[in-house]
Design a protein around this motif. Structure first.
Motif, short mmCIF file in Angstrom:
data_model
loop_
_atom_site.label_atom_id
_atom_site.label_comp_id
_atom_site.label_asym_id
_atom_site.label_seq_id
_atom_site.Cartn_x
_atom_site.Cartn_y
_atom_site.Cartn_z
N LEU A 139 0.78 -1.24 -0.19
CA LEU A 139 -0.07 -0.14 0.07
C LEU A 139 0.82 1.26 -0.04
O LEU A 139 0.44 2.15 -0.32
CB LEU A 139 -0.92 0.12 1.09
N SER A 140 2.11 1.28 0.28
CA SER A 140 2.92 2.37 0.57
C SER A 140 3.21 2.85 -1.07
O SER A 140 3.52 3.93 -1.39
CB SER A 140 4.16 1.88 0.78
N TYR A 141 2.74 2.32 -2.22
CA TYR A 141 3.19 2.55 -3.42
C TYR A 141 1.94 2.86 -4.10
O TYR A 141 1.86 3.10 -5.44
CB TYR A 141 3.68 1.36 -4.27
N VAL A 142 0.71 3.25 -3.31
CA VAL A 142 -0.56 3.60 -4.06
C VAL A 142 -1.04 5.11 -3.65
O VAL A 142 -1.91 5.67 -4.25
CB VAL A 142 -1.72 2.56 -3.92
N VAL A 143 -0.09 5.62 -2.94
CA VAL A 143 -0.19 6.90 -2.40
C VAL A 143 0.72 7.72 -2.06
O VAL A 143 1.83 6.99 -1.46
CB VAL A 143 -1.51 7.02 -1.18
N GLN A 144 0.76 8.75 -2.52
CA GLN A 144 2.04 9.57 -2.08
C GLN A 144 2.32 10.07 -0.90
O GLN A 144 1.12 10.46 -0.12
CB GLN A 144 1.99 10.98 -3.03
N ALA A 145 3.70 9.97 -0.18
CA ALA A 145 3.94 10.61 1.02
C ALA A 145 3.61 11.99 1.21
O ALA A 145 3.73 12.72 0.33
CB ALA A 145 5.28 10.17 1.54
N LYS A 146 3.17 12.47 2.50
CA LYS A 146 2.85 13.44 2.45
C LYS A 146 3.85 14.84 1.96
O LYS A 146 3.61 15.87 1.82
CB LYS A 146 2.58 14.03 4.11
#
Length: 225
Positions: A139-146
């Motif tokens: 899931l780390s790869y489907v939303v950009q870190a803030k």
């Protein structure tokens, strides 16, 4: 890097207070550097061509994985400028999973509220919302870190970046998918004694998943209206 600095400061203080040590005071002070700082320092002392050739030689070594290559590249740079030491160098080694959080996403907040308050979903267990999963997840790869600075900071401090390993940060930023990680209860992951709690895995977790799916469908219907 703060944790590393605190540890090195404690070691330095212990060495300075050790009157029996034969080290000079200068060699009792343990410095802390990022990989980016180390590489910039070494490039001031040696030619870019020489450094790039050395890094390429290590990063294409077939019997070392990317973690071993990262360590070897860092060691090579340190050995080329021994006057730097003693020093602790902080760097990233693959695989790297960016820390992401969707706790403030409206849909995720709605789902969490439903899961926590719906007694029919988990009548015998109290659920707790944790903002981060203490492990690794795709899931780390489907939303950009803030922080938008994360991508540059990671790339500058990963010795094998673009040398057989990279993270598609630009593609990830286009997804913008809220994430919610759920799973069954168990113990000793990745060990021979790894096991699942049957009640959690085969009865409770399926109910949770169904509730999440229902909530997503109902929310999408509301958006269509």
């Amino acid at each position: 890097m703060k944790t590393v600095r605190d540890g090195c400061d404690s070691c330095s203080a212990a060495l300075l207070n050790n009157e029996e040590s034969e080290l000079s005071d200068a060699h009792k002070q343990i410095k802390v550097m990022s990989y980016q700082e180390l590489e910039l320092y070494v490039r001031e002392k040696h030619s870019n061509e020489w450094i790039d050739a050395k890094i390429n030689q290590i990063s294409t070594h077939l019997t070392w994985d990317k973690r071993e290559q990262s360590i070897r590249i860092t060691e090579m740079l340190l050995n080329s400028c021994p006057e730097i030491g003693p020093v602790a160098v902080c760097f990233f080694a693959p695989p790297y999973y960016p820390a992401v959080n969707s706790s403030e996403d409206p849909l995720v907040k709605k789902i969490i509220s439903r899961l926590k308050n719906d007694a029919t979903v988990h009548p015998d267990r109290k659920l707790k919302h944790r903002h981060f999963f203490n492990g690794i997840s795709d899931l780390s790869y489907v939303v950009q870190a803030k922080s938008e600075d994360n991508a540059e900071f990671i790339s500058k401090n990963m010795p094998v970046w673009k040398r057989g390993y990279s993270i598609p940060f630009e593609d990830i930023s286009q997804l913008k998918a809220p994430v919610l990680n759920m799973g069954s209860f168990g113990k000793d992951p990745h060990l021979r004694s790894e096991r699942l709690h049957k009640q959690s895995a085969f009865i409770e977790t399926p109910k949770l998943i169904r509730t999440v799916i229902d909530e997503i469908i109902n929310s999408s219907k509301g958006d269509d209206d």
